[in-house]
Design a protein around this motif. Structure first.
Motif, mmCIF file in Angstrom:
data_model
loop_
_atom_site.group_PDB
_atom_site.id
_atom_site.type_symbol
_atom_site.label_atom_id
_atom_site.label_comp_id
_atom_site.label_asym_id
_atom_site.label_seq_id
_atom_site.Cartn_x
_atom_site.Cartn_y
_atom_site.Cartn_z
ATOM 1 N N UNK A 174 4.191 65.952 158.099
ATOM 2 C CA UNK A 174 4.944 64.704 157.956
ATOM 3 C C UNK A 174 4.743 63.853 159.215
ATOM 4 N N UNK A 175 4.408 62.579 159.045
ATOM 5 C CA UNK A 175 4.146 61.735 160.221
ATOM 6 C C UNK A 175 5.346 61.646 161.159
ATOM 7 N N UNK A 176 5.062 61.502 162.439
ATOM 8 C CA UNK A 176 6.119 61.502 163.455
ATOM 9 C C UNK A 176 6.965 60.232 163.435
ATOM 10 N N UNK A 177 6.577 59.243 162.646
ATOM 11 C CA UNK A 177 7.435 58.060 162.537
ATOM 12 C C UNK A 177 8.722 58.366 161.768
ATOM 13 N N UNK A 178 8.748 59.498 161.096
ATOM 14 C CA UNK A 178 9.965 59.947 160.430
ATOM 15 C C UNK A 178 10.770 60.812 161.410
ATOM 16 N N UNK A 179 12.057 60.576 161.475
ATOM 17 C CA UNK A 179 12.911 61.405 162.304
ATOM 18 C C UNK A 179 14.294 61.495 161.686
ATOM 19 N N UNK A 180 14.956 62.592 161.937
ATOM 20 C CA UNK A 180 16.296 62.802 161.419
ATOM 21 C C UNK A 180 17.230 63.246 162.515
ATOM 22 N N UNK A 181 18.498 62.951 162.330
ATOM 23 C CA UNK A 181 19.490 63.359 163.315
ATOM 24 C C UNK A 181 20.829 63.568 162.637
ATOM 25 N N UNK A 230 10.927 68.284 161.438
ATOM 26 C CA UNK A 230 9.918 67.677 160.593
ATOM 27 C C UNK A 230 9.087 68.754 159.904
ATOM 28 N N UNK A 231 8.954 68.629 158.594
ATOM 29 C CA UNK A 231 8.083 69.540 157.859
ATOM 30 C C UNK A 231 6.650 69.303 158.314
ATOM 31 N N UNK A 232 5.861 70.361 158.307
ATOM 32 C CA UNK A 232 4.466 70.269 158.715
ATOM 33 C C UNK A 232 3.733 69.190 157.923
ATOM 34 N N UNK A 251 8.860 64.903 147.777
ATOM 35 C CA UNK A 251 8.122 65.488 148.897
ATOM 36 C C UNK A 251 9.108 65.842 149.991
ATOM 37 N N UNK A 252 8.988 67.049 150.510
ATOM 38 C CA UNK A 252 9.882 67.572 151.535
ATOM 39 C C UNK A 252 9.528 66.964 152.883
ATOM 40 N N UNK A 253 10.482 66.315 153.535
ATOM 41 C CA UNK A 253 10.213 65.645 154.799
ATOM 42 C C UNK A 253 10.809 66.354 156.008
ATOM 43 N N UNK A 254 12.111 66.595 155.928
ATOM 44 C CA UNK A 254 12.872 67.070 157.087
ATOM 45 C C UNK A 254 13.848 68.142 156.631
ATOM 46 N N UNK A 255 13.998 69.177 157.446
ATOM 47 C CA UNK A 255 14.989 70.211 157.190
ATOM 48 C C UNK A 255 15.812 70.445 158.442
ATOM 49 N N UNK A 256 16.916 71.109 158.267
ATOM 50 C CA UNK A 256 17.837 71.359 159.391
ATOM 51 C C UNK A 256 18.129 70.072 160.163
#
Lengths: 120, 106
Positions: free
Chosen positions: B58-65, B54-56, B45-50
């Motif tokens: 996807x819960x906001x508890x996921x974050x990337x940096x 956040x992919x549409x 499942x696609x979560x985060x790009x760039x």
């Protein structure tokens, strides 16, 4: 709703051939690059190939270059993977995945996968 | 080829925890970094790009940096449905390459 349905997997002997298909629906197929990604049993993800939206640009992993051919039929909303000279290490679940844009990039929707087993 | 190295490979955690997964690229990939979640027997499942978008859905508890060579995926307030294997992927250039995966387990 985006749907990707793979078919064509199965058991094949080493050196044999198999053609995978992916039927796409729920989006404008001609707008997106398409991909094949595989996963050997118990292993991680391996990108196999990408074809751009028009089919003009094609990319392969070195492990399959010269043996696999990706293609698409935009009139039929279908993606294909012709696999020749199959080896044991090609055994994997093969996923069809939509690209996030017209060329290579992340894959935002995935099919359920089709299992290819290469064994004598 | 760009080598993607994830750590740890296994991450014991509990519901409610905040967890961090690290992904390192063998060369600079700007922010061409994506994250996927996979559960047993299911497609990724696609979560985060760039790196951080956040992919549409996807819960906001996921974050990337991150950018360049070092990236992180954070999951705050871990939920039961978050126990899965997470993969990073670089899309800076072909061949696209994935990290080896991080299994978040109870």
């Amino acid at each position: 709703e985006v749907q990707l349905v793979e078919s064509g997997g199965g058991l094949v002997k080493p050196g044999g051939s198999l053609k995978l298909s992916c039927a796409a629906s729920g989006f404008t197929f001609t707008t997106y690059g398409m991909n094949w990604v595989r996963q050997a049993p118990g292993k991680g993800l391996e990108w196999v190939s990408t074809i751009s939206s028009s089919g003009k640009y094609i990319y392969y992993a070195d492990s399959v270059k010269g043996r696999f051919t990706i293609s698409r039929d935009n009139a039929e909303n279908s993606l294909y993977l012709q696999m020749n000279n199959l080896r044991g290490e090609d055994t994997a679940v093969y996923y069809c995945a939509r690209g996030y844009n017209w060329n290579y990039g992340p894959e935002d929707y995935w099919g359920q996968g089709t299992l290819v087993t290469v064994s004598s | 080829d760009i080598l993607m190295t994830q750590s740890p490979s296994s991450l014991p955690a509990s519901v409610g925890d905040t967890v961090t997964i690290t992904c390192r690229a063998s060369q600079s990939i700007d922010t061409y970094l994506n994250w996927y979640q996979q559960k047993p027997g299911k497609a990724p499942k696609f979560l985060i790009y760039a790196a951080s978008r956040l992919q549409s859905g996807v819960p906001s508890r996921f974050s990337g940096s991150g950018s360049g060579t070092d990236f992180t995926l954070n999951i705050s307030s871990l939920q039961p449905e978050d126990f899965a294997t997470y993969y990073c992927q670089q899309s800076f250039g072909t061949p696209l390459t994935f990290g080896g995966g991080t299994k978040v387990e109870i």
